[in-house]
Each structure stands twice: as C-alpha cells, then as structure tokens.
Write a protein that holds these residues in place. Structure first.
Motif, PDB file in Angstrom:
ATOM      1  N   GLY A 105      -0.695 -29.331   2.441  1.00 25.51           N
ATOM      2  CA  GLY A 105      -1.027 -28.496   1.256  1.00 25.51           C
ATOM      3  C   GLY A 105      -2.129 -27.476   1.757  1.00 25.51           C
ATOM      4  O   GLY A 105      -2.358 -26.556   1.369  1.00 25.51           O
ATOM      5  N   ALA A 106      -2.905 -27.876   2.578  1.00 22.20           N
ATOM      6  CA  ALA A 106      -4.276 -26.891   3.142  1.00 22.20           C
ATOM      7  C   ALA A 106      -3.475 -25.666   3.737  1.00 22.20           C
ATOM      8  O   ALA A 106      -3.822 -24.551   3.478  1.00 22.20           O
ATOM      9  CB  ALA A 106      -5.123 -27.891   3.911  1.00 22.20           C
ATOM     10  N   VAL A 107      -2.527 -26.192   4.571  1.00 18.85           N
ATOM     11  CA  VAL A 107      -1.774 -25.115   5.582  1.00 18.85           C
ATOM     12  C   VAL A 107      -1.218 -23.904   4.437  1.00 18.85           C
ATOM     13  O   VAL A 107      -1.127 -22.983   4.608  1.00 18.85           O
ATOM     14  CB  VAL A 107      -1.040 -25.681   6.489  1.00 18.85           C
ATOM     15  N   SER A 108      -0.436 -24.505   3.715  1.00 18.54           N
ATOM     16  CA  SER A 108       0.418 -23.760   2.378  1.00 18.54           C
ATOM     17  C   SER A 108      -0.518 -23.048   1.758  1.00 18.54           C
ATOM     18  O   SER A 108      -0.273 -21.613   1.693  1.00 18.54           O
ATOM     19  CB  SER A 108       1.300 -24.667   1.462  1.00 18.54           C
ATOM     20  N   ALA A 109      -1.762 -23.469   1.314  1.00 16.30           N
ATOM     21  CA  ALA A 109      -2.666 -22.909   0.576  1.00 16.30           C
ATOM     22  C   ALA A 109      -3.378 -21.583   1.577  1.00 16.30           C
ATOM     23  O   ALA A 109      -3.331 -20.457   0.897  1.00 16.30           O
ATOM     24  CB  ALA A 109      -3.712 -23.659   0.112  1.00 16.30           C
ATOM     25  N   SER A 110      -3.699 -22.032   2.598  1.00 11.28           N
ATOM     26  CA  SER A 110      -3.963 -20.838   3.615  1.00 11.28           C
ATOM     27  C   SER A 110      -3.102 -19.529   3.599  1.00 11.28           C
ATOM     28  O   SER A 110      -3.380 -18.420   3.785  1.00 11.28           O
ATOM     29  CB  SER A 110      -4.360 -21.335   4.939  1.00 11.28           C
ATOM     30  N   LEU A 111      -1.715 -20.137   3.851  1.00 16.79           N
ATOM     31  CA  LEU A 111      -0.857 -19.015   4.172  1.00 16.79           C
ATOM     32  C   LEU A 111      -0.564 -18.005   2.786  1.00 16.79           C
ATOM     33  O   LEU A 111      -0.342 -16.955   2.760  1.00 16.79           O
ATOM     34  CB  LEU A 111       0.591 -19.530   4.460  1.00 16.79           C
ATOM     35  N   LYS A 112      -0.565 -18.965   1.633  1.00 18.29           N
ATOM     36  CA  LYS A 112      -0.563 -18.118   0.357  1.00 18.29           C
ATOM     37  C   LYS A 112      -1.334 -17.177   0.432  1.00 18.29           C
ATOM     38  O   LYS A 112      -1.136 -15.932  -0.247  1.00 18.29           O
ATOM     39  CB  LYS A 112      -0.681 -18.849  -0.869  1.00 18.29           C
ATOM     40  N   ARG A 113      -2.701 -17.331   0.500  1.00 17.99           N
ATOM     41  CA  ARG A 113      -3.883 -16.639   0.437  1.00 17.99           C
ATOM     42  C   ARG A 113      -4.032 -15.420   1.487  1.00 17.99           C
ATOM     43  O   ARG A 113      -4.148 -14.217   1.283  1.00 17.99           O
ATOM     44  CB  ARG A 113      -5.104 -17.112   0.306  1.00 17.99           C
ATOM     45  N   PHE A 114      -3.695 -15.864   2.562  1.00 15.72           N
ATOM     46  CA  PHE A 114      -4.004 -14.973   3.828  1.00 15.72           C
ATOM     47  C   PHE A 114      -2.766 -14.537   4.617  1.00 15.72           C
ATOM     48  O   PHE A 114      -2.930 -13.525   5.475  1.00 15.72           O
ATOM     49  CB  PHE A 114      -5.002 -15.558   4.799  1.00 15.72           C
ATOM     50  N   GLY A 115      -1.627 -15.190   4.378  1.00 14.70           N
ATOM     51  CA  GLY A 115      -0.331 -14.629   5.065  1.00 14.70           C
ATOM     52  C   GLY A 115      -0.634 -15.308   6.626  1.00 14.70           C
ATOM     53  O   GLY A 115      -1.333 -15.851   6.811  1.00 14.70           O
ATOM     54  N   GLN A 116       0.198 -14.751   7.491  1.00 14.84           N
ATOM     55  CA  GLN A 116       0.095 -15.266   8.929  1.00 14.84           C
ATOM     56  C   GLN A 116      -0.502 -14.061   9.661  1.00 14.84           C
ATOM     57  O   GLN A 116      -0.160 -13.211   9.530  1.00 14.84           O
ATOM     58  CB  GLN A 116       1.644 -15.302   9.206  1.00 14.84           C
ATOM     59  N   ARG A 117      -1.625 -14.829  10.075  1.00  9.25           N
ATOM     60  CA  ARG A 117      -2.538 -13.844  11.129  1.00  9.25           C
ATOM     61  C   ARG A 117      -2.709 -14.322  12.557  1.00  9.25           C
ATOM     62  O   ARG A 117      -3.479 -13.681  13.382  1.00  9.25           O
ATOM     63  CB  ARG A 117      -3.804 -13.858  10.436  1.00  9.25           C
ATOM     64  N   LYS A 118      -2.075 -15.299  13.065  1.00 12.34           N
ATOM     65  CA  LYS A 118      -1.783 -15.763  14.338  1.00 12.34           C
ATOM     66  C   LYS A 118      -0.446 -16.211  14.516  1.00 12.34           C
ATOM     67  O   LYS A 118       0.261 -17.017  13.534  1.00 12.34           O
ATOM     68  CB  LYS A 118      -2.651 -16.581  15.055  1.00 12.34           C
ATOM     69  N   PRO A 119       0.246 -16.003  15.942  1.00 12.02           N
ATOM     70  CA  PRO A 119       1.628 -16.389  15.909  1.00 12.02           C
ATOM     71  C   PRO A 119       2.039 -18.005  16.156  1.00 12.02           C
ATOM     72  O   PRO A 119       1.037 -18.357  16.779  1.00 12.02           O
ATOM     73  CB  PRO A 119       2.084 -15.359  17.091  1.00 12.02           C
ATOM     74  N   LEU A 120       2.995 -18.286  16.040  1.00 10.73           N
ATOM     75  CA  LEU A 120       3.478 -19.425  16.529  1.00 10.73           C
ATOM     76  C   LEU A 120       3.591 -19.319  18.207  1.00 10.73           C
ATOM     77  O   LEU A 120       3.651 -18.339  18.592  1.00 10.73           O
ATOM     78  CB  LEU A 120       4.694 -20.259  16.055  1.00 10.73           C
ATOM     79  N   VAL A 121       3.972 -20.632  18.620  1.00 14.03           N
ATOM     80  CA  VAL A 121       4.233 -20.541  20.309  1.00 14.03           C
ATOM     81  C   VAL A 121       5.531 -21.325  20.484  1.00 14.03           C
ATOM     82  O   VAL A 121       5.420 -22.639  20.091  1.00 14.03           O
ATOM     83  CB  VAL A 121       3.090 -21.032  21.182  1.00 14.03           C
ATOM     84  N   ALA A 122       6.666 -20.703  20.773  1.00 14.54           N
ATOM     85  CA  ALA A 122       7.816 -21.284  20.888  1.00 14.54           C
ATOM     86  C   ALA A 122       8.352 -21.363  22.326  1.00 14.54           C
ATOM     87  O   ALA A 122       8.113 -20.037  22.993  1.00 14.54           O
ATOM     88  CB  ALA A 122       8.840 -20.886  19.907  1.00 14.54           C
TER      89      ALA A 122
ATOM     90  N   TYR B 252       3.775 -10.650   4.298  1.00 13.67           N
ATOM     91  CA  TYR B 252       2.959 -11.693   4.443  1.00 13.67           C
ATOM     92  C   TYR B 252       2.727 -11.952   5.983  1.00 13.67           C
ATOM     93  O   TYR B 252       2.076 -12.868   6.084  1.00 13.67           O
ATOM     94  CB  TYR B 252       3.740 -12.793   3.969  1.00 13.67           C
ATOM     95  N   ILE B 253       3.115 -11.093   6.834  1.00 14.83           N
ATOM     96  CA  ILE B 253       2.777 -11.357   8.436  1.00 14.83           C
ATOM     97  C   ILE B 253       1.935 -10.032   8.491  1.00 14.83           C
ATOM     98  O   ILE B 253       2.228  -8.854   8.208  1.00 14.83           O
ATOM     99  CB  ILE B 253       3.993 -11.485   9.035  1.00 14.83           C
TER     100      ILE B 253
END
Length: 199
Positions: free
Chosen positions: A58-75, A30-31
């Motif tokens: 809801g929108a973020v979850s739907a995007s992740l379900k379809r596309f997976g993760q395509r940009k990283p978080l920043v921590a 998924y990454i």
C-alpha cells in the motif's frame, strides 16, 4: 507529368499535435525523464521467487502514484529476474503501468542475490534523527503533503509525542515544571493535546 513527392517539414515529423499520440509510443510520464531510456515492458520482468523481503504494498503504491518512478529496478540481464525493486515492480503492475525503468546487470545469481540482500540490509541499518524527522513531517502535514510518504497524521502525532517526551528539563525549569508537558498541536487535524493524554 510526374510530381516529386512532398516531404513534410521536420517539425511535422518530430512534434505531433497535442491531440495525437503515436500508438507505438507508450506514455512514460510516470517515469522520471532521465530514466526513460531504461524503460522495458513490465511483463518482460520476473519477480525474484526467493525474495525474503516483505514490503508494504500500500505504501509503495501510494508513493508511485504521487511521485512516479525516480529510481530504477535492478535485474539480471540474462533472465530478466528482478533482484532490487520487487515491491516496486508489483505495485507498478497493480497501477496498470506498461513499462518500468530497470538497470540490466550481467552477473550471476549468487552475486545478484548478495546485492539484493545488501540493498535491503543497508537500508535497515540506517537510523533517524527523530527530532529532525518530526519537524519535516510536521511541515509536510501542515501543507497537506503527507500523501505518498508512508506516514499519516497519527504517525506524526506519535513521533511528536515521542520527541517531546525525550526532552529533559530546560536550564531554568524546575522538576515540577518539566513534568507538565507543553501541548502539541496535531499538524493533520489542528487539535492541541498534551502528550500522554488523549487525542
């Protein structure tokens, strides 16, 4: 007589059979492949407790379900607090992800707070070419590909109506003709309707 140990070939070591997945290797499909080297256990990250951004989970979850993760978080490297991507983190947790890709930054809290605000604000300041957006969304809707975009069929209908309403009389149109708006076909349901009427 002692026998030398038998060493399996490298192909047996490096390429497990499709039916076998080593228990210590999580499934990171998924990454995006180019981000997997940045993957960290999702429970090692902490959401920013003073994040003013309110996102649509809801929108973020739907995007992740379809596309997976395509940009990283920043921590922040020292504290593992997330300063960009907090809603992605929350949505990934709700989807049961075990890992997520994150860039670790060695900077102080003030700098990262400013970065997080800038990341959100620069997005807010952007605008759309609505006619172009309407064309893109209409094409996606006709192909049944709106899922995960944050838009649904009603959103597309409204955008098409707004774009149609903004168009002035054509070069050879009379005022009376321009008042009669051309029917618009809803790309989601296929029903034709006149903008301003009932759909």
């Amino acid at each position: 007589k002692a026998h030398a140990p038998i060493h399996p070939s490298s192909s047996h070591l490096d390429v497990p059979s499709p039916s076998f997945v080593h228990p210590s290797l999580p499934d990171l499909n998924y990454i995006a492949e180019s981000l997997r080297s940045l993957a960290v256990p999702i429970d090692s990250l902490t959401p920013n407790p003073v994040n003013p951004r309110q996102g649509d989970m809801g929108a973020v979850s739907a995007s992740l379900k379809r596309f997976g993760q395509r940009k990283p978080l920043v921590a922040q490297a020292k504290t593992m607090i997330v300063y960009a991507g907090n809603h992605t983190l929350a949505a990934a947790r709700s989807l049961g992800w075990s890992h997520i890709a994150a860039v670790m930054i060695d900077a102080d809290q003030t700098d990262l707070t400013a970065f997080g605000i800038a990341d959100n604000r620069t997005s807010d300041l952007g605008t759309y070419d609505e006619a172009m957006l309407a064309d893109l969304l209409k094409a996606l809707a006709e192909d049944g590909q709106l899922e995960g975009t944050g838009y649904d069929g009603e959103d597309v209908d409204r955008l098409l109506y707004d774009v149609n309403s903004q168009g002035g009389p054509g070069e050879h149109e009379t005022q009376g003709q321009s008042d009669q708006k051309a029917p618009v076909t809803c790309p989601a349901c296929g029903v034709a309707f006149v903008p301003g009427g009932h759909h």
